[in-house]
Design a protein around this motif. Structure first.
Motif, PDB file in Angstrom:
ATOM      1  N   GLY A 136       0.764  -1.229   0.000  1.00  0.00           N
ATOM      2  CA  GLY A 136       0.000   0.000   0.000  1.00  0.00           C
ATOM      3  C   GLY A 136       0.802   1.289   0.000  1.00  0.00           C
ATOM      4  N   GLN A 137       0.061   2.388  -0.060  1.00  0.00           N
ATOM      5  CA  GLN A 137       0.667   3.719  -0.088  1.00  0.00           C
ATOM      6  C   GLN A 137       1.385   4.032   1.214  1.00  0.00           C
ATOM      7  N   ILE A 138       0.888   3.494   2.314  1.00  0.00           N
ATOM      8  CA  ILE A 138       1.553   3.698   3.606  1.00  0.00           C
ATOM      9  C   ILE A 138       2.981   3.180   3.542  1.00  0.00           C
ATOM     10  N   ALA A 139       3.160   2.006   2.965  1.00  0.00           N
ATOM     11  CA  ALA A 139       4.496   1.417   2.860  1.00  0.00           C
ATOM     12  C   ALA A 139       5.419   2.299   2.013  1.00  0.00           C
TER      13      ALA A 139
ATOM     14  N   PHE B 261     -14.220  -8.637   4.561  1.00  0.00           N
ATOM     15  CA  PHE B 261     -15.001  -7.438   4.853  1.00  0.00           C
ATOM     16  C   PHE B 261     -14.144  -6.175   4.718  1.00  0.00           C
ATOM     17  N   CYS B 262     -12.927  -6.225   5.259  1.00  0.00           N
ATOM     18  CA  CYS B 262     -12.029  -5.061   5.173  1.00  0.00           C
ATOM     19  C   CYS B 262     -11.605  -4.794   3.732  1.00  0.00           C
ATOM     20  N   ALA B 263     -11.395  -5.854   2.949  1.00  0.00           N
ATOM     21  CA  ALA B 263     -11.032  -5.686   1.539  1.00  0.00           C
ATOM     22  C   ALA B 263     -12.193  -5.056   0.759  1.00  0.00           C
ATOM     23  N   TRP B 264     -13.429  -5.435   1.108  1.00  0.00           N
ATOM     24  CA  TRP B 264     -14.611  -4.839   0.456  1.00  0.00           C
ATOM     25  C   TRP B 264     -14.662  -3.333   0.713  1.00  0.00           C
ATOM     26  N   ILE B 265     -14.364  -2.930   1.947  1.00  0.00           N
ATOM     27  CA  ILE B 265     -14.309  -1.501   2.270  1.00  0.00           C
ATOM     28  C   ILE B 265     -13.173  -0.828   1.497  1.00  0.00           C
ATOM     29  N   ALA B 266     -12.014  -1.460   1.486  1.00  0.00           N
ATOM     30  CA  ALA B 266     -10.828  -0.865   0.864  1.00  0.00           C
ATOM     31  C   ALA B 266     -11.031  -0.621  -0.627  1.00  0.00           C
ATOM     32  N   ARG B 267     -11.766  -1.493  -1.304  1.00  0.00           N
ATOM     33  CA  ARG B 267     -11.932  -1.354  -2.762  1.00  0.00           C
ATOM     34  C   ARG B 267     -12.666  -0.083  -3.154  1.00  0.00           C
TER      35      ARG B 267
ATOM     36  N   PHE C  42      -6.047  -5.192   9.052  1.00  0.00           N
ATOM     37  CA  PHE C  42      -5.819  -3.835   9.546  1.00  0.00           C
ATOM     38  C   PHE C  42      -4.883  -3.045   8.630  1.00  0.00           C
ATOM     39  N   ILE C  43      -4.027  -3.739   7.890  1.00  0.00           N
ATOM     40  CA  ILE C  43      -3.231  -3.060   6.864  1.00  0.00           C
ATOM     41  C   ILE C  43      -4.157  -2.523   5.769  1.00  0.00           C
ATOM     42  N   LEU C  44      -5.156  -3.303   5.404  1.00  0.00           N
ATOM     43  CA  LEU C  44      -6.146  -2.844   4.426  1.00  0.00           C
ATOM     44  C   LEU C  44      -6.895  -1.614   4.945  1.00  0.00           C
ATOM     45  N   LEU C  45      -7.337  -1.683   6.197  1.00  0.00           N
ATOM     46  CA  LEU C  45      -8.091  -0.567   6.773  1.00  0.00           C
ATOM     47  C   LEU C  45      -7.230   0.682   6.913  1.00  0.00           C
ATOM     48  N   ALA C  46      -5.962   0.504   7.328  1.00  0.00           N
ATOM     49  CA  ALA C  46      -5.072   1.658   7.500  1.00  0.00           C
ATOM     50  C   ALA C  46      -4.828   2.364   6.176  1.00  0.00           C
TER      51      ALA C  46
ATOM     52  N   GLY D 126       2.876   6.491  11.947  1.00  0.00           N
ATOM     53  CA  GLY D 126       1.851   6.486  12.980  1.00  0.00           C
ATOM     54  C   GLY D 126       0.748   5.476  12.699  1.00  0.00           C
ATOM     55  N   LEU D 127       0.324   5.407  11.436  1.00  0.00           N
ATOM     56  CA  LEU D 127      -0.698   4.427  11.057  1.00  0.00           C
ATOM     57  C   LEU D 127      -0.169   2.998  11.177  1.00  0.00           C
ATOM     58  N   MET D 128       1.113   2.798  10.895  1.00  0.00           N
ATOM     59  CA  MET D 128       1.718   1.474  11.079  1.00  0.00           C
ATOM     60  C   MET D 128       1.661   1.048  12.545  1.00  0.00           C
ATOM     61  N   LEU D 129       1.980   1.984  13.429  1.00  0.00           N
ATOM     62  CA  LEU D 129       1.925   1.675  14.859  1.00  0.00           C
ATOM     63  C   LEU D 129       0.493   1.350  15.284  1.00  0.00           C
ATOM     64  N   MET D 130      -0.476   2.054  14.681  1.00  0.00           N
ATOM     65  CA  MET D 130      -1.881   1.763  14.978  1.00  0.00           C
ATOM     66  C   MET D 130      -2.255   0.360  14.501  1.00  0.00           C
ATOM     67  N   VAL D 131      -1.727  -0.061  13.352  1.00  0.00           N
ATOM     68  CA  VAL D 131      -1.991  -1.414  12.844  1.00  0.00           C
ATOM     69  C   VAL D 131      -1.460  -2.453  13.824  1.00  0.00           C
ATOM     70  N   VAL D 132      -0.248  -2.242  14.320  1.00  0.00           N
ATOM     71  CA  VAL D 132       0.340  -3.176  15.282  1.00  0.00           C
ATOM     72  C   VAL D 132      -0.522  -3.247  16.534  1.00  0.00           C
ATOM     73  N   LEU D 133      -0.928  -2.086  17.054  1.00  0.00           N
ATOM     74  CA  LEU D 133      -1.745  -2.041  18.265  1.00  0.00           C
ATOM     75  C   LEU D 133      -3.098  -2.715  18.045  1.00  0.00           C
ATOM     76  N   CYS D 134      -3.762  -2.395  16.938  1.00  0.00           N
ATOM     77  CA  CYS D 134      -5.063  -2.999  16.632  1.00  0.00           C
ATOM     78  C   CYS D 134      -4.939  -4.515  16.440  1.00  0.00           C
ATOM     79  N   SER D 135      -3.842  -4.949  15.839  1.00  0.00           N
ATOM     80  CA  SER D 135      -3.621  -6.379  15.631  1.00  0.00           C
ATOM     81  C   SER D 135      -3.484  -7.103  16.963  1.00  0.00           C
ATOM     82  N   VAL D 136      -2.778  -6.482  17.904  1.00  0.00           N
ATOM     83  CA  VAL D 136      -2.594  -7.088  19.228  1.00  0.00           C
ATOM     84  C   VAL D 136      -3.930  -7.182  19.961  1.00  0.00           C
TER      85      VAL D 136
END
Length: 358
Positions: free
Chosen positions: A30-33, A107-113, A305-309, A329-339
Motif C-alpha cells: 500500500g501507499q503507507i508502505a 469485509f475489510c477488503a470490500w471496504i478498501a476497494r 488492519f493493513i487494508l483498513l489503514a 503512525g498508522l503502522m503503529l496503529m496497525v500493530v496495536l489494533c492487531s494485538v
C-alpha cells in the motif's frame, strides 16, 4: 501450539517472528508502505527485503513442536484410524481462528476497494476462492490469496500431515531420520529456491525437518536416536555452509541457527523471579508469556488492519501530504489494533475451538 508448561525460548521466538512478519507486511503493501519507505528508507527497505525470513523461525519451531506432540505415538501399534484422527484434529486446531480472520479480511477488503486502487487489495473474492481457502487448497489451485498469511497456514497443515504420517507409520526412527534428512537437504538446496514449489510442503520441508531433528536430539528417550539427530544437524549445517560458498542463502542459515538454539535451550523454562515490584525484567517476561499464545491470531488478523489503514490514509486525503510520520503512525496503529484483535480472537474463537476434536 499451546504449551502445558510455558517455555521461554519457544515463546520468545513465536512473538518475535510474528512481530517481524507484521512489520514486513506493513513495509510491503500500500501507499503507507511507500511513504514510510521514503521517510525511513534504511529500516523499511530492510524489513521489505529480509522481514520474510522470519517465516523460517516459524517453520523450524513448528517442526520442533509437531515432533513433540507426535512422538507420543512412537511405541504404539500403527492405526490408520488414529493417524486420520491426528491429521483432522490438526486441521480443526488451525481452522476456527483462520476462518474468522478470513471473513474479517474479506469485509475489510470490500471496504478498501471503494478507495484503494492497489493490486494488494485484490479482486472481489469468489465463493470458489473462499471454499478453496477453507480446505487450504488456494495455492495448489493457483488462486489468489485472500490474506497475506493464509498460504503459511496451508503449508503448516501439509507439513504436519506429512510428519504425522511418517512418525506414526515408521517403526524405526533411524530409517525415518535418514530419509527425511536426505529429502531436507534437497528441499534446502533446490526446492526452496524455486517459486514453482511454494504451494507445496516440499519447498519448506528442510526447515521443518531441522526443527524435528532439534527436538529428537534433545528430548527423545532413545540415546541412539539423539546422537544420530545431533550428527545430522551438524552434517546439514556443513552442507549449508559449503553451499553458501557458491551462493549465500540467508533463509537456510537462519533455519539452521534457530534449530541450534532449540537444541541448546528449547526446553528452557521461564526464570523464577523474586517476589517484589514490577521491574523491567518481570514486565518483559509477562508480556512475552501473554503474547505467545496470541501470536497465531495476530499473524492471521493483521493483514485486515493493513487494508483498513491504507483505506483511512487515502479516504481521508492523508496520502496527499506524502507524510512519512503519518504513515509510521498508522503502522503503529496497525500493530496495536492487531494485538487487541488477536487477544479477542484468541479468547472468543481459538480457545473455545480447542473443544473441536474428533
Amino acid at each position: 501450539m499451546k504449551q502445558a508448561s510455558p517455555l521461554l525460548l519457544i515463546d520468545l521466538l513465536k512473538v518475535f517472528a510474528a512481530f517481524v512478519i507484521i512489520l514486513h507486511h506493513l513495509a510491503s503493501y500500500g501507499q503507507i508502505a511507500l511513504d514510510a519507505r521514503a521517510f525511513l528508507p534504511g529500516i523499511m527497505d530492510w524489513l521489505f527485503e529480509y522481514g520474510s525470513f522470519a517465516v523460517q523461525i516459524f517453520l523450524v519451531m513448528a517442526g520442533y513442536l509437531a515432533t513433540q506432540s507426535l512422538t507420543r505415538f512412537a511405541n504404539e501399534k500403527f492405526s490408520s484410524q488414529k493417524l486420520l484422527r491426528v491429521i483432522i484434529n490438526r486441521y480443526l486446531r488451525l481452522f476456527a481462528p483462520y476462518v474468522a480472520a478470513l471473513i474479517f479480511t474479506i469485509f475489510c477488503a470490500w471496504i478498501a476497494r471503494h478507495w484503494v486502487n492497489d493490486e494488494f487489495v485484490g479482486e472481489q473474492e469468489t465463493l470458489g476462492q473462499f471454499v478453496a481457502h477453507l480446505f487450504f487448497l488456494q495455492g495448489i489451485l493457483g488462486l489468489d490469496s485472500i490474506s497475506a498469511g493464509a498460504w503459511y497456514v496451508a503449508i503448516d497443515w501439509q507439513l504436519y500431515s506429512v510428519l504425522a504420517i511418517l512418525l506414526i507409520s515408521f517403526s524405526s526412527y533411524q530409517t525415518l531420520i535418514w530419509l527425511l534428512s536426505i529429502v531436507a537437504v534437497s528441499s534446502l538446496l533446490y526446492f526452496n529456491r524455486s517459486a514453482q514449489y511454494e504451494s507445496y510442503f516440499i519447498c519448506f520441508l528442510g526447515s521443518y525437518t531441522l526443527g524435528m531433528l532439534a527436538y529428537l536430539a534433545k528430548n527423545y528417550s532413545d540415546q541412539k536416536i539423539r546422537v544420530l539427530a545431533k550428527l545430522l544437524i551438524v552434517v546439514i549445517g556443513v552442507v549449508i555452509a559449503v553451499s553458501s560458498l557458491q551462493e549465500a542463502w540467508g533463509r537456510n542459515i537462519l533455519a539452521w541457527f534457530v534449530a541450534l538454539l532449540l537444541l541448546l535451550w528449547g526446553d528452557a523454562s521461564y526464570p523464577t523471579l523474586r517476589q517484589g515490584g514490577m521491574n523491567a525484567k518481570r514486565v518483559f517476561l509477562r508480556a512475552i508469556a501473554w503474547a505467545s499464545p496470541r501470536s497465531y491470531c495476530a499473524f492471521l488478523i493483521h493483514f485486515a488492519f493493513i487494508l483498513l489503514a491504507n483505506t483511512i490514509y487515502i479516504a481521508w486525503g492523508l496520502h496527499a501530504h506524502a507524510s512519512g510520520s503519518i504513515a509510521i503512525g498508522l503502522m503503529l496503529m496497525v500493530v496495536l489494533c492487531s494485538v487487541v484483535a488477536a487477544n479477542y480472537l484468541y479468547r472468543w474463537v481459538e480457545i473455545p475451538a480447542t473443544k473441536l476434536k474428533v
